[in-house]
Design an enzyme around this catalytic site. Structure first.
Site, short mmCIF file in Angstrom:
data_model
loop_
_atom_site.label_atom_id
_atom_site.label_comp_id
_atom_site.label_asym_id
_atom_site.label_seq_id
_atom_site.Cartn_x
_atom_site.Cartn_y
_atom_site.Cartn_z
N THR A 181 0.93 -1.20 0.01
CA THR A 181 0.14 -0.13 -0.07
C THR A 181 0.91 1.24 -0.10
OG1 THR A 181 -1.72 -1.17 1.32
CG2 THR A 181 -1.66 1.17 1.44
N ARG A 209 -12.66 -8.54 -2.87
CA ARG A 209 -12.03 -8.19 -1.74
C ARG A 209 -11.90 -6.64 -1.79
NH1 ARG A 209 -6.99 -6.03 0.57
NH2 ARG A 209 -7.11 -6.43 2.87
N VAL A 210 -12.44 -6.02 -0.73
CA VAL A 210 -12.20 -4.46 -0.44
C VAL A 210 -11.46 -4.45 0.86
CG1 VAL A 210 -12.77 -2.08 -0.38
CG2 VAL A 210 -13.47 -3.47 -2.42
N GLY A 211 -10.24 -3.65 0.85
CA GLY A 211 -9.45 -3.57 2.18
C GLY A 211 -9.71 -2.06 2.75
N ASP A 212 -8.78 -1.90 3.84
CA ASP A 212 -8.94 -0.68 4.72
C ASP A 212 -8.44 0.64 3.92
OD1 ASP A 212 -6.35 -1.78 4.72
OD2 ASP A 212 -5.77 -0.41 6.14
N GLY A 232 -1.02 -2.46 5.88
CA GLY A 232 -0.47 -4.02 6.48
C GLY A 232 -1.81 -4.86 6.00
N GLY A 234 -4.84 -5.45 5.75
CA GLY A 234 -6.21 -4.61 6.03
C GLY A 234 -7.07 -5.05 6.68
#
Lengths: 314, 314
Positions: A181, A209-212, A232, A234
């Site tokens: 990231t 999938r979607v992360g932070d 990191g 997520g």
């Protein structure tokens, strides 16, 4: 001397010195320095922290070395699906995109969502339709296809097969691609804070999938007191609402920045098994860059200093 | 008597008594009571708060009266795109879906994401692929097409045209559909807290907009101290990280539940122009249901009481 400055990260994880060539390391350090200088130039000439974090992130997005933009990792299906968030401290406005495939600089689209829509988060094909109508160039997906990421996907797929991951509903995560990231936080000469985060997510990710990195509060935060960008694994950052947690450690628990960051890393990551790091800056120009992994690509640039970049513990 | 119980909401907004027939009102109240009783039965027989909130939300998802599941509002393109999140207090685990079109009960899919994947948030077609591989029935889109929501979309499109909204990149929000969402929070006999939220989002939404109902921390939160589900103009809840903010008002500022909720509504909604409401319960069985709109569909059921449902201020 006015207090202003910029702090960046280019991802945290199992970054091992023995696995990196001198040439690779030199390229990474040079790109981090360029990112810092690009953002700092905006700040030095009186520009906004919002412009500074966007430009700094653009430099890392345009490099194949970081897991964002050009260097985004591959999904299970051989696509590149990217997430990004930008947040403006003075106004509390935020913009984010999730799962976009054809946007060269996802952080630019996040900013357009913030400024040209009443929404915070747009996803997938809808977000790209919005982008197209706001004049964004739609990239050919091959723009994002790099040899390094192709190899990482192949390795992840081999590992999945070896571990018997034949159940189509199963998900095997790759250690390699878990932590990439990029992000930037900045304080400008008018005392305004901003934060930006952009990510290609995880190698071999499936099922949209979607992360932070697409969630204000989890991976990105900016208010009138501090600005935060995380990197990191997520899911831990989402369940811990990590970026906002740091902010309320300052505002609600009365902790100074360093203690707030240390507390968030201890309570929200160390305590749960979450791995990664974050960067944060406060309105006084104090900044921190903690991580609990082997390494984190990172740097900072303050007035009267040379760009400072680092990868491992120092 | 052991402390346990359930609190639900079915959306907040400009709900006017003079615009609602007696029959409509009776149907809404009956569905809220059924939702409460369904969740309460789980709790009374010693079941988990996680099961209770899921079943309570299912009842509202299966009704055409609420903006979730069957009664989801239409997007600009005449689709129904739904968001949902579930969170389990004892473990801090969370599961969420965004922009799903063919799932009868999005909260069930959110729970499967939580329990059967290493991820927190899956979106769009990818989330549906995951659902299919985990045995979910794929609904025909017409299942979600109801006359009421069709009329609301037509009205929103008329309003958009009347206001000159011809710019394809522009977004006109509908007041009607802005605030629908359903949710439940519960405390079970073992002292475990859980929260669930499910939403059809906004009438006439475009470009893959995802709201706070897909984001742990924004629209949904559960830990060992409290559980929260929100409803309202989602973007304000995302920028304010409202559900988690209530939790840290308790944990970091030492406020009891009622003061924590009042403070969050004042600082995060009233102060920014955000409209909506929330429900919350703590580990002692205290609960609150504040809102700053004309009305909020809501109810609570505690041991030894009859189901209590309400729409307007009392």
């Amino acid at each position: 001397m006015p207090k202003f400055g910029i702090v960046i990260h280019g991802g945290a994880g199992t970054i091992l010195k023995e696995k990196m060539s001198d040439d690779q390391e030199a390229q990474i350090r040079a790109t981090l320095r360029l990112s810092l200088q690009t953002g700092f130039t905006v700040l030095k000439s009186g520009g906004s922290s919002l412009d500074a974090v966007q430009r700094a992130v653009n430099v890392m997005e345009d490099s194949p070395l970081f897991n964002a933009g050009k260097g985004a990792v591959f999904t299970h299906d051989g696509d590149n699906e990217q997430d990004a968030t930008i947040m403006n401290g003075p106004t509390g406005q935020a913009g984010a995109v999730g799962g976009v495939r054809r946007i060269k600089n996802p952080i630019d689209l996040a900013r357009t969502v913030m400024e040209k829509s009443p929404h915070v988060l747009l996803i997938s094909a809808g977000a790209e339709q919005f982008a197209e109508q706001h004049g964004f160039e739609m990239m050919d997906p091959t723009y994002f296809h790099t040899e390094l990421r192709r190899k990482q996907l192949a390795a992840a797929l081999d590992k999945e097969r070896a571990s018997g991951g034949n159940d189509p509903g199963s998900i095997t995560l790759s250690e390699d691609g878990k932590h990439g990231t990029v992000g930037a936080v900045a304080l400008d000469q008018e005392g305004r804070l901003a934060a930006a985060t952009s990510s290609g997510g995880m190698t071999n990710k499936k099922f949209g999938r979607v992360g932070d990195s697409a969630q204000p509060g989890a991976g990105t935060w900016a208010d009138k007191v501090c600005a935060v960008s995380t990197t990191g694994h997520g899911e831990y950052f989402m369940r811990g609402v990590v970026a906002y947690d740091l902010a309320v450690n300052m505002q609600y628990r009365g902790m100074p920045l360093a203690e707030a960051a240390e507390t968030t890393v201890r309570e929200k990551l160390d305590a749960t098994g979450g791995t990664g790091g974050l960067i944060a800056i406060d309105r006084e120009g104090n900044f921190v860059l903690p991580f609990n992994t082997k390494g984190m690509y990172r740097g900072h640039l303050m007035p009267g200093e040379d760009p400072h970049v680092a990868i491992w513990e120092e």
